[in-house]
Design a protein around this motif. Structure first.
Motif, PDB file in Angstrom:
ATOM      1  N   LEU A   1      55.281  -7.074 -93.377  1.00  0.00           N
ATOM      2  CA  LEU A   1      55.987  -7.949 -92.917  1.00  0.00           C
ATOM      3  C   LEU A   1      57.094  -7.298 -91.777  1.00  0.00           C
ATOM      4  CD1 LEU A   1      57.417  -9.652 -96.101  1.00  0.00           C
ATOM      5  CD2 LEU A   1      55.719 -10.441 -94.630  1.00  0.00           C
ATOM      6  N   ASP A   2      56.633  -6.108 -91.387  1.00  0.00           N
ATOM      7  CA  ASP A   2      57.501  -5.588 -90.363  1.00  0.00           C
ATOM      8  C   ASP A   2      57.433  -6.495 -89.135  1.00  0.00           C
ATOM      9  OD1 ASP A   2      58.543  -3.605 -91.635  1.00  0.00           O
ATOM     10  OD2 ASP A   2      57.329  -1.914 -91.036  1.00  0.00           O
ATOM     11  N   GLN A   3      56.382  -7.007 -88.717  1.00  0.00           N
ATOM     12  CA  GLN A   3      56.289  -7.576 -87.528  1.00  0.00           C
ATOM     13  C   GLN A   3      57.029  -8.857 -87.411  1.00  0.00           C
ATOM     14  OE1 GLN A   3      52.089  -8.729 -87.216  1.00  0.00           O
ATOM     15  NE2 GLN A   3      52.127  -9.830 -89.356  1.00  0.00           N
ATOM     16  N   PHE A   4      57.591  -9.425 -88.523  1.00  0.00           N
ATOM     17  CA  PHE A   4      58.621 -10.662 -88.701  1.00  0.00           C
ATOM     18  C   PHE A   4      59.988 -10.389 -88.732  1.00  0.00           C
ATOM     19  CE2 PHE A   4      54.535 -11.729 -90.752  1.00  0.00           C
ATOM     20  CZ  PHE A   4      54.014 -12.532 -89.741  1.00  0.00           C
ATOM     21  N   ARG A   5      60.269  -8.886 -88.851  1.00  0.00           N
ATOM     22  CA  ARG A   5      61.507  -8.492 -88.746  1.00  0.00           C
ATOM     23  C   ARG A   5      62.147  -7.932 -87.793  1.00  0.00           C
ATOM     24  NH1 ARG A   5      60.455  -4.727 -93.820  1.00  0.00           N
ATOM     25  NH2 ARG A   5      60.359  -6.279 -95.678  1.00  0.00           N
ATOM     26  N   SER A   6      63.442  -8.468 -87.424  1.00  0.00           N
ATOM     27  CA  SER A   6      64.078  -7.845 -85.940  1.00  0.00           C
ATOM     28  C   SER A   6      64.759  -6.701 -86.258  1.00  0.00           C
ATOM     29  CB  SER A   6      64.984  -9.076 -85.471  1.00  0.00           C
ATOM     30  OG  SER A   6      66.328  -9.216 -86.391  1.00  0.00           O
ATOM     31  N   THR A   7      64.908  -6.227 -87.382  1.00  0.00           N
ATOM     32  CA  THR A   7      65.828  -4.851 -87.539  1.00  0.00           C
ATOM     33  C   THR A   7      64.933  -3.762 -87.708  1.00  0.00           C
ATOM     34  OG1 THR A   7      65.764  -5.290 -89.861  1.00  0.00           O
ATOM     35  CG2 THR A   7      67.748  -6.129 -88.848  1.00  0.00           C
ATOM     36  N   THR A   8      63.660  -3.950 -87.511  1.00  0.00           N
ATOM     37  CA  THR A   8      62.485  -2.683 -87.713  1.00  0.00           C
ATOM     38  C   THR A   8      62.072  -2.571 -86.343  1.00  0.00           C
ATOM     39  OG1 THR A   8      60.883  -4.044 -88.442  1.00  0.00           O
ATOM     40  CG2 THR A   8      62.171  -2.988 -89.952  1.00  0.00           C
TER      41      THR A   8
END
Length: 91
Positions: free
Chosen positions: A31-38
């Motif tokens: 799910l890293d592609q959907f997070r703005s904090t990573t």
């Protein structure tokens, strides 16, 4: 004296089930592609502002569940340290 001169052998190892797209050894969460904090190495202030933005614009049921869990954990902590919970009760 051949034993003093050592060369390191390089092996062209390819994993058995490698499909060929991207680096097979890169560890990344689904799910890293959907997070703005990573992702990019940002400053601390930007990370906090992105996290608060995600918290504001996320699903409301998630926020309610999060607050319930935090309240339960706080009450358990207060019970463990023998805090007098009777101050919350009315006369």
């Amino acid at each position: 004296m051949g034993f003093l001169k050592r060369t390191h052998n390089k092996f062209d190892y390819q994993p058995r089930y490698y499909k060929g797209d991207g680096n097979p050894y890169k560890i990344e969460h689904k799910l890293d592609q959907f997070r703005s904090t990573t992702g990019k190495n940002k400053g601390l202030k930007t990370k906090f502002s992105d996290a608060f933005y995600d918290l504001k614009n996320s699903d409301k049921s998630v926020n309610k569940t999060l607050f319930i869990i935090i309240a339960i954990l706080v009450l358990i902590f207060l019970y463990i340290i023998d805090f007098d919970l009777s101050i919350f009760k009315g006369n």
